[in-house]
Design an enzyme around this catalytic site. Sequence first.
Site, PDB file in Angstrom:
ATOM      1  N   LYS A   1     -28.483   9.678  12.196  1.00 55.38           N
ATOM      2  CA  LYS A   1     -29.936   9.504  12.047  1.00 55.38           C
ATOM      3  C   LYS A   1     -30.434  10.246  10.825  1.00 55.38           C
ATOM      4  O   LYS A   1     -31.289   9.765  10.093  1.00 55.38           O
ATOM      5  CB  LYS A   1     -30.668  10.032  13.283  1.00 55.38           C
ATOM      6  CG  LYS A   1     -30.527   9.117  14.475  1.00 55.38           C
ATOM      7  CD  LYS A   1     -31.704   9.252  15.415  1.00 55.38           C
ATOM      8  CE  LYS A   1     -31.443   8.420  16.660  1.00 55.38           C
ATOM      9  NZ  LYS A   1     -32.639   8.019  17.343  1.00 55.38           N
TER      10      LYS A   1
ATOM     11  N   LYS B   1     -20.884  -1.196  16.589  1.00 55.87           N
ATOM     12  CA  LYS B   1     -20.789  -1.226  18.045  1.00 55.87           C
ATOM     13  C   LYS B   1     -21.839  -2.170  18.634  1.00 55.87           C
ATOM     14  O   LYS B   1     -22.959  -2.217  18.130  1.00 55.87           O
ATOM     15  CB  LYS B   1     -21.045   0.204  18.552  1.00 55.87           C
ATOM     16  CG  LYS B   1     -20.801   0.410  20.019  1.00 55.87           C
ATOM     17  CD  LYS B   1     -21.076   1.850  20.415  1.00 55.87           C
ATOM     18  CE  LYS B   1     -22.432   1.969  21.064  1.00 55.87           C
ATOM     19  NZ  LYS B   1     -22.589   3.140  21.928  1.00 55.87           N
TER      20      LYS B   1
ATOM     21  N   LYS C   1     -27.565  -1.733  22.584  1.00 53.21           N
ATOM     22  CA  LYS C   1     -28.901  -2.186  22.949  1.00 53.21           C
ATOM     23  C   LYS C   1     -29.917  -1.778  21.892  1.00 53.21           C
ATOM     24  O   LYS C   1     -31.015  -2.286  21.865  1.00 53.21           O
ATOM     25  CB  LYS C   1     -29.288  -1.648  24.319  1.00 53.21           C
ATOM     26  CG  LYS C   1     -29.047  -0.184  24.525  1.00 53.21           C
ATOM     27  CD  LYS C   1     -28.949   0.118  26.018  1.00 53.21           C
ATOM     28  CE  LYS C   1     -28.362   1.504  26.224  1.00 53.21           C
ATOM     29  NZ  LYS C   1     -27.786   1.688  27.516  1.00 53.21           N
TER      30      LYS C   1
HETATM   31  P1  AMP Z   1     -25.113   3.930  26.255  1.00 52.54           P
HETATM   32  O1  AMP Z   1     -25.533   2.545  26.567  1.00 52.54           O
HETATM   33  O2  AMP Z   1     -24.928   4.139  24.790  1.00 52.54           O
HETATM   34  O3  AMP Z   1     -25.937   4.968  26.953  1.00 52.54           O
HETATM   35  O4  AMP Z   1     -23.653   4.083  26.865  1.00 52.54           O
HETATM   36  C1  AMP Z   1     -23.377   4.075  28.247  1.00 52.54           C
HETATM   37  C2  AMP Z   1     -21.901   4.000  28.440  1.00 52.54           C
HETATM   38  O5  AMP Z   1     -21.417   2.713  28.010  1.00 52.54           O
HETATM   39  C3  AMP Z   1     -21.129   5.042  27.641  1.00 52.54           C
HETATM   40  O6  AMP Z   1     -19.983   5.455  28.353  1.00 52.54           O
HETATM   41  C4  AMP Z   1     -20.764   4.282  26.401  1.00 52.54           C
HETATM   42  O7  AMP Z   1     -19.683   4.825  25.728  1.00 52.54           O
HETATM   43  C5  AMP Z   1     -20.482   2.881  26.958  1.00 52.54           C
HETATM   44  N1  AMP Z   1     -20.749   1.885  25.917  1.00 52.54           N
HETATM   45  C6  AMP Z   1     -21.937   1.630  25.315  1.00 52.54           C
HETATM   46  N2  AMP Z   1     -21.813   0.651  24.393  1.00 52.54           N
HETATM   47  C7  AMP Z   1     -20.501   0.295  24.393  1.00 52.54           C
HETATM   48  C8  AMP Z   1     -19.723  -0.644  23.648  1.00 52.54           C
HETATM   49  N3  AMP Z   1     -20.255  -1.436  22.721  1.00 52.54           N
HETATM   50  N4  AMP Z   1     -18.400  -0.731  23.935  1.00 52.54           N
HETATM   51  C9  AMP Z   1     -17.848   0.035  24.873  1.00 52.54           C
HETATM   52  N5  AMP Z   1     -18.508   0.949  25.606  1.00 52.54           N
HETATM   53  C10 AMP Z   1     -19.818   1.086  25.367  1.00 52.54           C
END
Ligand code: AMP
Length: 327
Positions: free
Chosen positions: A111, A193, A196
């Site tokens: 960021k 990646k 969201k």
């Molecule tokens: P977040 O949505 O970033 O809060 O992530 C929640 C969980 O989902 C964490 O364990 C992340 O590492 C996993 N995660 C989020 N996005 C991905 C992605 N594109 N591929 C794999 N794991 C993900």
Amino acid sequence: MKRMLSGIKPSGQLTLGNYIGALKEFVKYQDEYEMYVFIANLHTLTVYQDPEILRKNLRDTVLLYLACGLDPKKTKIFMQSDIMEQAQLGFILSCNIYLGELNRMTQYKDKLSKGEEGMSSGFYVYPTLMAADILAYQPDYVPVGDDQKQHVELTRDVAVRFNNRYGETFKVPEPLIPKQGARIMSLSDPSKKMSKSDASDKGCIYLLDDPKAARKKVMSAVTDSINEINYDPKNQPGVANLLTIHSALSGTSIDALVEQFKGQGYGTLKKAVADEVEKLLVQLQTSYKELLDQNILTEVLAQGKASAQGIAHATLVEVQTKVGIEI
Ligand code: AMP
Ligand code: TRP
């Protein structure tokens, strides 16, 4: 039974990345471990959230946890802010974490390098709260996607430091990173990646997307001009990502898929991936709707809170006694 804990930050709708990298794994683990999963609602506030949208995302997240197969009889599912001990422990841990350590966190550095304005101090210190989320429960393992590995390492460092300063208090947890599917990439830009927080909607599949619209996103996934199906994340990241998604959802190994699709065009692979994604979304959304009608959210979260709070409370009392603030 070994204990496992993880959290998801619902600052948007859950994505296929969350499902493959996190939720699907949790469901597998709940039979082998004493499992705690929480919704990191405090963490969402590090970036401004519209309160109404946030409330809906929190509800959807719990329902989707359940729809994915987390069973509240096996897994303790709770809301982070329901356990106030976590935030209090977070402050004490922040006093044992150095500014230099927070300055090295890649999410913060990203960021900063993008020149993002209005970064909150909550965002900067959030890894200290994450350490408390984990250490409060004394877990053996913390399953996370690989983007969160650095935060778990910081958690381990602060646990060791605290134990050295004040005597053995925290179990030092191990991160568990899935070998495959730890990083599902964006369909529109496979160098990033799937997230969201993606600016474009086209690269990200949400678990509550209309299944037909999700198919379209897969069919328009960016690939390459090599026109040969290999698993080569470096040179063919788009194709590797499609193979990873297929493999995670179908259970067929990547090697077997490469063999199966050998000599065929990308369209055939995309169609097969779209079929898998559509099947998953239809199934998840059917159980999501059933759960919505059953009105069980409050009860599930109350049960989770009842199981989790005692552990966090005992840890906090021990910590407060060791640091000398309990008289
Ligand atoms: P977040 O949505 O970033 O809060 O992530 C929640 C969980 O989902 C964490 O364990 C992340 O590492 C996993 N995660 C989020 N996005 C991905 C992605 N594109 N591929 C794999 N794991 C993900
Ligand atoms: N920071 C994690 C994320 O953005 C969510 C999270 C918060 C978490 N506390 C946690 C994950 C504790 C594992 C353990 O995805």
